[in-house]
Design an enzyme around this catalytic site. Structure first.
Site, PDB file in Angstrom:
ATOM      1  N   TRP A   1      -3.271  17.889 -10.003  1.00  0.00           N
ATOM      2  CA  TRP A   1      -2.847  16.555  -9.574  1.00  0.00           C
ATOM      3  C   TRP A   1      -3.873  15.513  -9.984  1.00  0.00           C
ATOM      4  O   TRP A   1      -3.532  14.483 -10.579  1.00  0.00           O
ATOM      5  CB  TRP A   1      -2.643  16.486  -8.057  1.00  0.00           C
ATOM      6  CG  TRP A   1      -2.327  15.069  -7.617  1.00  0.00           C
ATOM      7  CD1 TRP A   1      -1.096  14.482  -7.601  1.00  0.00           C
ATOM      8  CD2 TRP A   1      -3.262  14.052  -7.213  1.00  0.00           C
ATOM      9  NE1 TRP A   1      -1.196  13.154  -7.198  1.00  0.00           N
ATOM     10  CE2 TRP A   1      -2.515  12.872  -6.953  1.00  0.00           C
ATOM     11  CE3 TRP A   1      -4.646  14.018  -7.042  1.00  0.00           C
ATOM     12  CZ2 TRP A   1      -3.120  11.685  -6.539  1.00  0.00           C
ATOM     13  CZ3 TRP A   1      -5.246  12.826  -6.624  1.00  0.00           C
ATOM     14  CH2 TRP A   1      -4.485  11.682  -6.370  1.00  0.00           C
TER      15      TRP A   1
ATOM     16  N   TYR B   1      -3.214  12.670 -12.759  1.00  0.00           N
ATOM     17  CA  TYR B   1      -3.265  11.290 -12.278  1.00  0.00           C
ATOM     18  C   TYR B   1      -4.278  10.475 -13.074  1.00  0.00           C
ATOM     19  O   TYR B   1      -4.034   9.313 -13.404  1.00  0.00           O
ATOM     20  CB  TYR B   1      -3.607  11.263 -10.782  1.00  0.00           C
ATOM     21  CG  TYR B   1      -3.359   9.927 -10.137  1.00  0.00           C
ATOM     22  CD1 TYR B   1      -2.067   9.522  -9.813  1.00  0.00           C
ATOM     23  CD2 TYR B   1      -4.414   9.058  -9.863  1.00  0.00           C
ATOM     24  CE1 TYR B   1      -1.830   8.285  -9.228  1.00  0.00           C
ATOM     25  CE2 TYR B   1      -4.184   7.818  -9.274  1.00  0.00           C
ATOM     26  CZ  TYR B   1      -2.894   7.441  -8.960  1.00  0.00           C
ATOM     27  OH  TYR B   1      -2.664   6.207  -8.386  1.00  0.00           O
TER      28      TYR B   1
ATOM     29  N   ASP C   1       2.481  15.203  -6.718  1.00  0.00           N
ATOM     30  CA  ASP C   1       2.194  13.987  -5.967  1.00  0.00           C
ATOM     31  C   ASP C   1       3.224  13.791  -4.850  1.00  0.00           C
ATOM     32  O   ASP C   1       4.440  13.870  -5.072  1.00  0.00           O
ATOM     33  CB  ASP C   1       2.232  12.776  -6.912  1.00  0.00           C
ATOM     34  CG  ASP C   1       1.867  11.479  -6.218  1.00  0.00           C
ATOM     35  OD1 ASP C   1       0.666  11.160  -6.161  1.00  0.00           O
ATOM     36  OD2 ASP C   1       2.774  10.803  -5.713  1.00  0.00           O
TER      37      ASP C   1
END
Length: 292
Positions: free
Chosen positions: A228, A232, A248
């Site tokens: 993640w 991101y 997410d």
């Protein structure tokens, strides 16, 4: 370039200042950034140059107005490129909309919000720090902690507009700092400082020259950084159009999936059809999650 000179940065409509204003309003760090009704201002460090810039949304033109400190003349082309990426001014909304036109869930969202883009950070290291700090906490909590880092470790900036007097900490400063009492668990402090050390000594390159997947792999090899965070960073630090943090919470709980939401595995599979524009799909899902 004098302090009062400005440059117009055109874009292909539609483009939504409101989207960027809402995004920045949640994340602006006092001392480093300020947000007005139609403008955004921040300090910067780029290619050894420090200074500030302001962008103003022009209501009657498809362009932003960029105003820079006099110091920016030494890095102006790079600064313009960064600001264009930050506000996603080079996207072609018609091409992206056409790609999603047959998707039963995304097509209506694009019809409602045709100007949504990818808000991207000015600086990759800064965004990566924000992402690590933001693991398992709210955006508000992450901004509070990052603000403490800026206040404690950021260099002073002289001559900036009112409210802009601090630079984001350098990798070396963050790596060497005593972060006692900063408000993060010890393991996350270790993750952050190990990451900063890797960047400071040149062992970790923050770029996507070999593609976003290669950067994600490099980031995931570091302790405390999972998929993640890495995805991101690729999305928010570089505006990579196909980055997609499938785990997410905002993407998984977007109202379009119904009350039960969707699993990360299901979303990952569903998102294959969205390539190579998955990050734009994420932007619409986040907007949907936040009530848009």
């Amino acid at each position: 370039m004098t302090q009062n000179e400005t440059i117009k940065l055109p874009y292909q409509a539609p483009w939504s200042w409101l989207q960027f204003h809402e995004h920045l309003k949640l994340r602006a760090i006092a001392g480093q950034e300020s947000l007005g009704e139609r403008d955004y201002c921040r300090s910067f460090r780029l290619a050894g140059v420090t200074g500030w810039f302001r962008v103003t949304a022009l209501p009657d033109q498809d362009a932003l107005l960029l105003t820079c400190s006099a110091s920016a003349s030494a890095c102006l082309p790079a600064l313009v490129q960064r600001v264009r990426r930050m506000f996603d001014l080079d996207a072609d909304p018609a091409v992206i909309a056409a790609h999603f036109a047959a998707d039963l869930r995304l097509a209506p969202m694009l019809a409602r919000n045709p100007g949504l883009r990818l808000p991207t950070a000015f600086d990759a290291f800064e965004q990566a720090v924000r992402a690590i700090v933001g693991q398992q906490v709210t955006v508000k909590a992450a901004v509070t902690i990052t603000g403490r880092l800026v206040n404690r470790l950021g260099e002073a900036l002289d001559g900036g507009p009112t409210g802009i007097d601090r630079l984001f900490p350098t990798p070396a400063a963050l790596a060497a700092a005593n972060l006692d009492g900063i408000g993060m668990p010890g393991k996350r402090v270790q993750t952050l400082q190990h990451f900063a050390t890797q960047v400071a000594n040149g062992e970790l390159r923050l770029d996507i020259n070999q593609g976003a997947a290669e950067l994600i792999e490099r980031l995931c090899a570091l302790p405390g950084i999972g998929p993640w965070t890495a995805e991101y960073i690729a999305l928010r630090a570089f505006g990579d159009a196909d980055a997609f943090p499938a785990s997410d919470l905002g993407l998984l709980k977007a109202p379009i999936w119904g009350a039960a939401g969707i699993t990360a595995r299901q979303l990952q599979a569903h998102a294959e059809a969205w390539r190579p524009w998955r990050a734009y799909a994420a932007a619409h899902l986040w907007h949907n999650y936040s009530g848009g």
